[in-house]
Design an enzyme around this catalytic site. Structure first.
Site, PDB file in Angstrom:
ATOM      1  N   SER A  87       0.830  -1.196   0.000  1.00  0.00           N
ATOM      2  CA  SER A  87       0.000   0.000   0.000  1.00  0.00           C
ATOM      3  C   SER A  87       0.874   1.260   0.000  1.00  0.00           C
ATOM      4  O   SER A  87       1.665   1.445  -0.927  1.00  0.00           O
ATOM      5  CB  SER A  87      -0.974  -0.050   1.187  1.00  0.00           C
ATOM      6  OG  SER A  87      -2.039   0.849   1.019  1.00  0.00           O
ATOM      7  N   ASP A 178      -0.759  13.824  13.933  1.00  0.00           N
ATOM      8  CA  ASP A 178      -0.837  15.175  13.367  1.00  0.00           C
ATOM      9  C   ASP A 178      -0.080  15.245  12.040  1.00  0.00           C
ATOM     10  O   ASP A 178      -0.588  15.799  11.058  1.00  0.00           O
ATOM     11  CB  ASP A 178      -0.249  16.198  14.336  1.00  0.00           C
ATOM     12  CG  ASP A 178      -1.110  16.422  15.565  1.00  0.00           C
ATOM     13  OD1 ASP A 178      -2.301  16.054  15.527  1.00  0.00           O
ATOM     14  OD2 ASP A 178      -0.587  16.942  16.561  1.00  0.00           O
ATOM     15  N   HIS A 236      -7.601  -5.911   0.199  1.00  0.00           N
ATOM     16  CA  HIS A 236      -6.406  -5.067   0.211  1.00  0.00           C
ATOM     17  C   HIS A 236      -5.327  -5.600   1.157  1.00  0.00           C
ATOM     18  O   HIS A 236      -4.134  -5.469   0.889  1.00  0.00           O
ATOM     19  CB  HIS A 236      -6.803  -3.647   0.607  1.00  0.00           C
ATOM     20  CG  HIS A 236      -5.684  -2.666   0.572  1.00  0.00           C
ATOM     21  ND1 HIS A 236      -4.903  -2.464  -0.554  1.00  0.00           N
ATOM     22  CD2 HIS A 236      -5.193  -1.818   1.529  1.00  0.00           C
ATOM     23  CE1 HIS A 236      -3.995  -1.523  -0.300  1.00  0.00           C
ATOM     24  NE2 HIS A 236      -4.151  -1.136   0.955  1.00  0.00           N
TER      25      HIS A 236
END
Length: 260
Positions: A87, A178, A236
């Site tokens: 991925s 973040d 996936h």
């Protein structure tokens, strides 16, 4: 600035297999595969920046993440390696192969194409933020908090691998959340670099996944012209859903590389 990545190294001789996880993953996710592969080869699993036990740093661009991996290869005095990325990790290794092909003995890409993708992690971010603010005391509480936003149990179990014991008690995330969220647009974008990587390449895709469809194959082959595409009966997370078939496909490909 490059980040000094955390890694796990089985040791051993020969060209190593370097394994790179996807978004919200870590080197720990690959333990069962490493246990099998280390019988015959050196395996190095990597925590990308803002993941696992690696440092948190601004910028999730593919050039930056690929450079982190190159610096790790330099630190370990590895001239070239077999690179396996799933991925997001697949986009990292494609970028590295484009930028520094001499460092890549072969390329193995898990269920990703060198394309931009749509946004589908809103509920995951919401669930992880809920974990941050909820400060769960144990994994059952953590699952309840995640479950307010993430309904699929398998996804919750995967995300929970990012929890660690906090010094003040309870559980905390070890993700640089973040930094990941700030650069999410870049993560969903295509890998960096230009041109094609013409070295030996295996692309493993899931039959029940929409990440590498038949319609995407022409664009994939523009970047990876030597790609051998193998389809597994999985979604996936093909390395978790079909672990034996995944391992066997990788081993067969590496054996071909060794004999050619």
């Amino acid at each position: 600035m490059p980040v000094e990545l955390n890694f796990q190294d089985t040791g051993g001789e020969g060209v190593p297999l370097v394994v790179i996880h996807g978004l919200f993953g870590s080197a720990d996710n690959w333990r069962s595969h490493v246990k099998a592969w280390q019988e015959t080869r050196r395996v190095i699993t990597v925590d990308l920046r803002n993941h696992g036990r690696s440092p948190h740093a601004e910028g999730m661009g593919y050039d930056a993440m690929a450079e982190d991996v190159v610096k790790l290869l330099d630190r370990l005095e590895i001239p070239s390696a077999h690179l396996l990325g799933h991925s997001m990790g697949g986009k990292v290794v494609i970028t590295l192969a484009r930028r520094s092909p001499e460092r890549v003995a072969s390329l193995i890409v898990g269920d990703i194409a060198p394309l931009a993708y749509g946004h589908d992690h809103d509920t995951v971010f919401a669930g992880l933020r809920r974990l941050e603010e909820g400060r769960p005391a144990n994994r059952r509480e953590a699952d309840d908090l995640l479950g307010e936003h993430v309904k699929e149990r398998a996804v919750r179990l995967f995300l929970a691998t990012n929890l660690e014991r906090a010094e003040q008690g309870g559980l905390q995330l070890r993700l640089g959340l973040d930094e990941i969220q700030d650069d999410y647009e870049t993560i969903m974008g295509p890998p960096a670099g230009e041109g094609a990587f013409s070295g030996p390449t295996l692309v493993l895709r899931g039959a029940n996944s929409s990440y590498v469809t038949d319609a995407m194959l022409p664009a994939l082959r523009e970047v990876l012209p030597e790609a051998k595409v193998v389809t597994l009966e999985a979604g996936h997370w093909l390395h978790a859903e079909q672990p034996e078939a995944f391992r066997e496909s990788v081993e067969a490909f590496l054996a071909e590389c060794a004999s050619s």
